[in-house]
Structures are given as structure tokens and as C-alpha cells.
Design a protein around this motif. Sequence first.
Motif, PDB file in Angstrom:
ATOM      1  N   LEU A  95      12.660   1.870 -16.818  1.00 58.76           N
ATOM      2  CA  LEU A  95      13.871   2.138 -17.593  1.00 58.76           C
ATOM      3  C   LEU A  95      14.241   3.612 -17.443  1.00 58.76           C
ATOM      4  O   LEU A  95      13.400   4.491 -17.741  1.00 58.76           O
ATOM      5  CB  LEU A  95      13.661   1.788 -19.067  1.00 58.76           C
ATOM      6  N   PRO A  96      15.452   3.905 -17.010  1.00 59.56           N
ATOM      7  CA  PRO A  96      16.490   2.951 -16.598  1.00 59.56           C
ATOM      8  C   PRO A  96      16.074   2.183 -15.349  1.00 59.56           C
ATOM      9  O   PRO A  96      15.169   2.617 -14.638  1.00 59.56           O
ATOM     10  CB  PRO A  96      17.699   3.856 -16.325  1.00 59.56           C
ATOM     11  N   PRO A  97      16.743   1.057 -15.084  1.00 58.04           N
ATOM     12  CA  PRO A  97      16.338   0.234 -13.941  1.00 58.04           C
ATOM     13  C   PRO A  97      16.618   0.922 -12.616  1.00 58.04           C
ATOM     14  O   PRO A  97      17.447   1.830 -12.534  1.00 58.04           O
ATOM     15  CB  PRO A  97      17.201  -1.024 -14.098  1.00 58.04           C
ATOM     16  N   SER A 151      11.764  -3.365 -10.029  1.00 57.24           N
ATOM     17  CA  SER A 151      10.687  -3.415 -11.013  1.00 57.24           C
ATOM     18  C   SER A 151       9.551  -4.319 -10.539  1.00 57.24           C
ATOM     19  O   SER A 151       9.783  -5.411 -10.005  1.00 57.24           O
ATOM     20  CB  SER A 151      11.224  -3.940 -12.351  1.00 57.24           C
ATOM     21  N   GLN A 167       9.639  -6.951 -17.510  1.00 56.51           N
ATOM     22  CA  GLN A 167      10.976  -6.839 -16.944  1.00 56.51           C
ATOM     23  C   GLN A 167      11.071  -7.698 -15.684  1.00 56.51           C
ATOM     24  O   GLN A 167      10.129  -7.753 -14.880  1.00 56.51           O
ATOM     25  CB  GLN A 167      11.221  -5.364 -16.599  1.00 56.51           C
ATOM     26  N   GLY A 172      18.487  -5.365 -15.152  1.00 57.80           N
ATOM     27  CA  GLY A 172      19.413  -4.324 -15.564  1.00 57.80           C
ATOM     28  C   GLY A 172      20.472  -3.908 -14.576  1.00 57.80           C
ATOM     29  O   GLY A 172      21.430  -3.214 -14.940  1.00 57.80           O
ATOM     30  N   GLN A 173      20.367  -4.310 -13.301  1.00 62.04           N
ATOM     31  CA  GLN A 173      21.420  -3.990 -12.341  1.00 62.04           C
ATOM     32  C   GLN A 173      22.626  -4.908 -12.555  1.00 62.04           C
ATOM     33  O   GLN A 173      22.515  -5.935 -13.234  1.00 62.04           O
ATOM     34  CB  GLN A 173      20.904  -4.145 -10.900  1.00 62.04           C
ATOM     35  N   THR A 225      21.917  -8.727 -15.934  1.00 57.92           N
ATOM     36  CA  THR A 225      21.893  -8.203 -17.305  1.00 57.92           C
ATOM     37  C   THR A 225      21.889  -9.303 -18.361  1.00 57.92           C
ATOM     38  O   THR A 225      21.493  -9.062 -19.494  1.00 57.92           O
ATOM     39  CB  THR A 225      23.110  -7.293 -17.557  1.00 57.92           C
ATOM     40  N   GLN A 255      15.729  -3.793 -23.443  1.00 58.13           N
ATOM     41  CA  GLN A 255      15.691  -2.339 -23.519  1.00 58.13           C
ATOM     42  C   GLN A 255      15.585  -1.880 -24.972  1.00 58.13           C
ATOM     43  O   GLN A 255      14.844  -0.928 -25.292  1.00 58.13           O
ATOM     44  CB  GLN A 255      16.940  -1.757 -22.853  1.00 58.13           C
ATOM     45  N   ASN A 294      12.425   0.230 -26.758  1.00 61.26           N
ATOM     46  CA  ASN A 294      12.666   1.543 -27.361  1.00 61.26           C
ATOM     47  C   ASN A 294      12.518   1.545 -28.883  1.00 61.26           C
ATOM     48  O   ASN A 294      12.917   2.504 -29.538  1.00 61.26           O
ATOM     49  CB  ASN A 294      14.059   2.050 -26.974  1.00 61.26           C
TER      50      ASN A 294
END
Length: 524
Positions: free
Chosen positions: A149-151, A158, A179, A206-207, A211, A235, A239
Amino acid sequence: MDTTARRRAFAVGVITTALVGPTLVVTSPAHADPISETRAIRKAVTLTGVREHQQAFQQIANANGGTRASGTPGYDASADYVEDKLTAAGYTVTRQPFDFAYYQLLATPEFQQISPSAVTYAEGIDFADMAYSGSGNVTAAVQGVDLLLPPGPTANTSTSGCEAGDFAGFIPGNIALMQRGSCAFGLKAANAEAAGAVGVIIFNEGQPGRTDTLFGTLGAPAGIPAIGTSFALGQELANTPGLTVRIEVEAISEIRSTVNLSAQTSGDANNVVVVGAHLDSVAGGPGINDNGSGSAAILEIAEQFKRLNISPRNQVRFMWFGAEENNLIGSSFYVSSLSEAELGRIRANLNFDMIGSPNFVRFVYDGDNSAFPVSGGATDGPQGSGEIERIFRDYFVSQNLPSSETPFNGRSDYGPFIAQGIPAGGLFTGAEGVKTAAEAAVYGGTAGVAYDPCYHQACDTFANNSNTALDQMSDAAAQATLLLAKRNLTRKPLVDPAQPVSATAGASVGGGGLHPDHGEEVAR
């Protein structure tokens, strides 16, 4: 197809080939009139006969918990019924047993954040169970595993959870947060379970295009509950300090046994036409349209071949596949069991999967990929599939019936055949796709409503049917079966790409009706 329609949007099961070898050539006798030639079989294959078989499937489902899914008594009884009918008609029936991973949700999965805040997440929106998740009701701290993260800038950057070493320092009894990336979901879950995790959360990478909430599969039964989420939620979880969540999945996830059935006519065993349909339903319903319609139609055609004493030039092999709803397992097992020589004797495959949808369109598989190109160019589908498409389209023209093309992407039981370069084709009347206004203008029915509103639901019963569609599509199936049984079928070296089939049967007004999409995302 997998057990929930929503998994289908994330499938990666498009089967393509780069066939530059033989092509199917269907040679008709001089002055042959296909309509006159097939009149007797089309007259013999009646709506009443097809509906009688569907009624029997409904009665079987009623007696077996409302389902005919592979691995259940309802499927076994369906297979017994088909075998009894074929034997009575004079066929010798072959059973091909195989094992497969069975998965059935028993209750709606639940996912909640317990601390630091109380949040209840929506199933099917915020998260989804992973197919073949283990059962369990666990509340535990969440621990991220090698997250990126970020991807990274590209997909599959990943490696979260892909190696046992990723779990160095993992606290047994925690829930593993991983992930999407470069390895199979099942491998991530297995590594987490081995490290002592009591549950698994896998979020999208995440790309762009990666998502949304994951509707994936582990590919094989796991021992701990596993769910998928979106990148944004994953994400957020990663966090959140002091995060504790609750996951509950109640499911059956185990290895079971089932069978394929086959019965063949006389004729040249070096020139075989496989006529197939899947016999199983999803676990959540009786499956009288999906796919009691196709199964019943080819059973009626097989019976009438015997009653009319048809002696075909080519051998016709009627097949009823199991575990199609579990990602084409039965047809894949059958094709993989054949030697190279046996595969070479199969000249064509016809597939009939959902041909009685109540809000129907007369869809024909786009065998030449002219309306729905697939990646890799014009030769991605086996050459000769356009010839089969033409047989169906020409038949509908002869009956003054419009037809439309549907994607020829390998997402039903013809998929394993075209992956081996065997020409294929078939019919379909629509699933959960929504009928357009243009389609309603041509075919009738209701725009803005699914072709089959009961798709993969308990209401896919004997009443979930269009007699008009089932009658017309059964006749078209009988026509194509007899023509391929009687014609000279050769596999000649490919010289020129197949020519597209012209839409002579009226404009192709639709987008294919979301043909059953049985490929599931297991690798990423």
C-alpha cells in the motif's frame, strides 16, 4: 457456473485458441433441402415430450430438498431418470464418475467490525464469501500480511500471502488480511490457515479495474472462513489500529462424487458429433430452465432418433454433464479423459444451455466471433464454428424467426471442446441479462426485465418457462443434430479465415444476454 450469479462479473474463464490447423467443412448432398430433410425429426420432437422430462426433473427436485445440484440425491435421481429413459429407448448408457469440490452456502454470510467502531458490512456489496470457504463464526484481531500500500503500478504486483515466509511474526488466532495479487486465492488461504489464522480477508489489489469487491473462489475446500472485499475497504481495514472483526460463514465445503452420462447412436465412430447439455442445477433451486430445458430437449431428440430408426452417417454422442455449475467440471473432466486420437474423432460439439427463458431472445452462439470478437484475433474460436452457427441461423430464416448472436466465449460446456480446437455451436435464450427495448421490439416480452428473472433461484421451476421459446429452440436443436449426423464432415487444413455469418435472420439487436459465465477467478 458458480453458486451465485454475482461471482460471474469477475470471471476470467474466457477460453481462446489460436487454431491454425484443421477446420470443419460441412458438405451437403447436391440439391439437399435441409428443411424437408429434417421435417420428420422436428415433428417427432414435441413440446409435450420435452415438458414431460422437465416435469420429471421438477418432481425429482421436489422430493430432494428443491435441488438437483451435482453431489446431491436430486442429481443422482436426475441421472437415473435420464439413464432409464435412454435404456428404454434402446441405448447403452455409459456413466463416467468423477470427484469435485462441492460448495453450498447454508446462510447469508456476516461481516462486522467490532472495534474500535461497531460497523456491519453489507453482504454482496461490501464483501462476499469466497467459494469453498470453510465454515466458522470467528471474532479476532486483524493482522495484515505483506501488504503493498499504495498498490504497485501494474496488476499482480502484490505477493501478499503467497509464501509461507510472509507469515513470519503472524500471531495464531488472528484473522489474516491479504491483498489480491500474483498467486491463487486458495494458496493465500492455505498459507494463512497453516500459520494459525482463524479467518481470511482478501481485498482487491487497487489498480484500475481491480478495485471492486472480490467475488472469488479458493478452488478447493478450506478449513477456515474466507471473504473478499473491495480495495477501498481493505485499505481502510489495514489502516485501522486495534481492529477486531467478526466473520461468519455457514457452508458445506467438501469433496463429493458425481457422474457424466453418455449414449451414442450407430454411425461412423471416426466422425463423432457430441450433443451436450448440463444436467445439474445450482444448489439453491431445481434448475428447470437452467438446465432442465437443454437436458430435456436432447433427451427427447435422442429418444426420437431411436423411434424413427434413424441410421446416421456420423455417430451422435448425446451427453449430460455433471458439475457444470461448479465451473464446467464435468465437461472438462470428460474432454481431459480423451486421448489425442479420441479428440480427433470429434468433428463438432453442440451445446444447449437454457433454451426456455420466459423473457427470451433466440440467441445463437457467435461461432465466427463476428459480432463479439475475442482477444487475439479472428482465429480465436475453432474454425468451423461459423459453419455450425450458419446452420442455426439459416434454420431460423427458413421459419421466418429472427435470431441474434451471443458471445462465443467458452463459458458453458462447449468451452473445454473449443479449447481443444473442436468446432462448436449452440443455442441460448438468456439468463440474468436485461432485455433491451430493441430486443423487445423484435422478440416481444418486457424490456428492462431479465431474460430469466428466476435465474439461479428457487423459482426456476416448471412454471419458469416460455413454451414458445422451448418449442422453437428444441426444433432448431433437432434440425442441427440431424444435419450434422447425416452430412459429410471433414477437417481440412485451414487456408482462409472463416467468413462471418450474415445476419439474414433479422438484426442482431442484443448484447448476448449474459450467457452463463462459468469461469471463476482462481488465480488472482
